[in-house]
Design a protein around this motif. Structure first.
Motif, short mmCIF file in Angstrom:
data_model
loop_
_atom_site.label_atom_id
_atom_site.label_comp_id
_atom_site.label_asym_id
_atom_site.label_seq_id
_atom_site.Cartn_x
_atom_site.Cartn_y
_atom_site.Cartn_z
N TYR A 147 0.83 -1.26 0.03
CA TYR A 147 0.07 0.06 0.03
C TYR A 147 0.92 1.30 0.10
CZ TYR A 147 -4.01 -2.91 1.23
OH TYR A 147 -5.12 -3.88 1.07
N HIS A 148 0.46 2.25 -0.74
CA HIS A 148 1.02 3.57 -0.96
C HIS A 148 0.05 4.68 -0.22
CE1 HIS A 148 4.54 2.09 -2.94
NE2 HIS A 148 3.79 1.56 -3.87
N PRO A 149 0.22 5.52 0.39
CA PRO A 149 -0.49 6.50 0.79
C PRO A 149 -1.45 6.99 0.02
CG PRO A 149 1.85 7.06 1.74
CD PRO A 149 1.80 6.19 0.70
N ILE A 150 -1.25 7.27 -1.38
CA ILE A 150 -2.14 7.65 -2.34
C ILE A 150 -3.02 6.64 -2.76
CG2 ILE A 150 -2.65 8.63 -4.53
CD1 ILE A 150 0.06 10.17 -4.42
N LYS A 151 -2.51 5.39 -2.62
CA LYS A 151 -3.41 4.17 -2.85
C LYS A 151 -4.58 4.23 -1.67
CE LYS A 151 -3.75 -0.62 -3.95
NZ LYS A 151 -2.78 -1.78 -4.30
N VAL A 152 -3.97 4.24 -0.47
CA VAL A 152 -4.96 4.19 0.60
C VAL A 152 -6.09 5.01 0.58
CG1 VAL A 152 -5.13 4.18 3.03
CG2 VAL A 152 -3.38 2.98 2.16
N ILE A 153 -5.79 6.13 0.28
CA ILE A 153 -6.63 7.47 0.20
C ILE A 153 -8.01 7.06 -0.84
CG2 ILE A 153 -6.93 9.90 -0.25
CD1 ILE A 153 -4.12 10.43 0.93
N LEU A 154 -7.51 6.65 -1.87
CA LEU A 154 -8.20 6.46 -3.12
C LEU A 154 -9.13 5.24 -2.92
CD1 LEU A 154 -5.79 6.85 -6.15
CD2 LEU A 154 -7.72 8.52 -5.45
#
Length: 232
Positions: A8-15
């Protein structure tokens, strides 16, 4: 889920969080159309009763298609076939949900915001409410809170996946606040945990849908006999 690697990357988690919230709102929209009252609409109420059910059904079909398609892409493992073991897990899950209801219902308040909203829907179209409660809710709620949530979040940590699935399920049924009926909320949290456990053990979304269906079906029957308390 078990034996699945996911980075997981922060942007992916947010999306993923935004997408999940969007799917949940989409699932809630159809029935919310039927939550308006005669007091709110006045002379427009008769027309509302004619067209609102049609709009509800159309939107429900659209929402269901989108949610199911997302789930098919989200699940990160092959669906396992039903076996004797699957039915055993379903039986255990059903017994646990029954025990949860027996232990919590006597201590719940006579009503809450969720129940009041459902009563309003019933006054506008009881047939749609029954169909939604017995068939639609078990399918779409399980796909969202188990099938999608558990494949998007805490994939490599099944305990957290099951726990947060239950907590989130409880929260959306009884948002945590000062006036929350905590017994009602607890019953939904425990129910969500059991359903998540069924999905995790069986690797088949139809298994926890079955348990959820049985829970809601029995709830409607008991709701007619127990002082107007309905468990959805």
């Amino acid at each position: 889920m078990k034996n699945i690697k996911n980075t997981y990357h922060p942007i992916k988690v947010i999306l993923l969080i935004i997408s999940f919230l969007g799917l949940f709102i989409l699932e809630q929209l159809p029935l919310s159309i039927l939550t308006l009252s005669k007091k709110q609409l006045g002379t427009k109420y008769s027309s509302y009763l004619n067209y609102a059910p049609i709009a509800t059904i159309v939107l429900l079909i659209i929402a269901a298609i989108i949610i199911i398609l997302v789930f098919k892409r989200a699940q990160k493992f092959p669906t396992q076939k039903f076996t004797k073991s699957t039915w055993l897990v379903i039986a255990i899950g059903s017994i646990l949900t029954l025990l949860i209801n027996v232990a919590t219902v006597p201590f719940m308040r006579n009503t809450n915001d969720n129940v009041e909203a459902l009563k309003l829907v019933a006054s506008n179209n009881i047939v749609i409410l029954i169909i939604f409660t017995i068939f639609v809710a078990p399918i779409l709620e399980e796909i969202i809170f188990r099938g999608i949530f558990m494949n998007w979040f805490f994939v490599n940590r099944p305990f957290l996946s099951i726990l947060f699935s239950g907590l989130l399920f409880g929260y959306v049924h009884a948002p945590f606040a000062a006036d929350t009926d905590w017994i009602y909320a607890l019953s939904k949290i425990l129910l969500g945990i059991v359903l998540a456990g069924v999905y995790y053990r069986t690797k088949n979304i139809k298994a926890d849908i079955t348990v959820h269906f049985l829970n809601n079906f029995l709830a409607i029957l008991s709701g007619a006999l127990m002082s107007g308390v309905i468990l959805f």
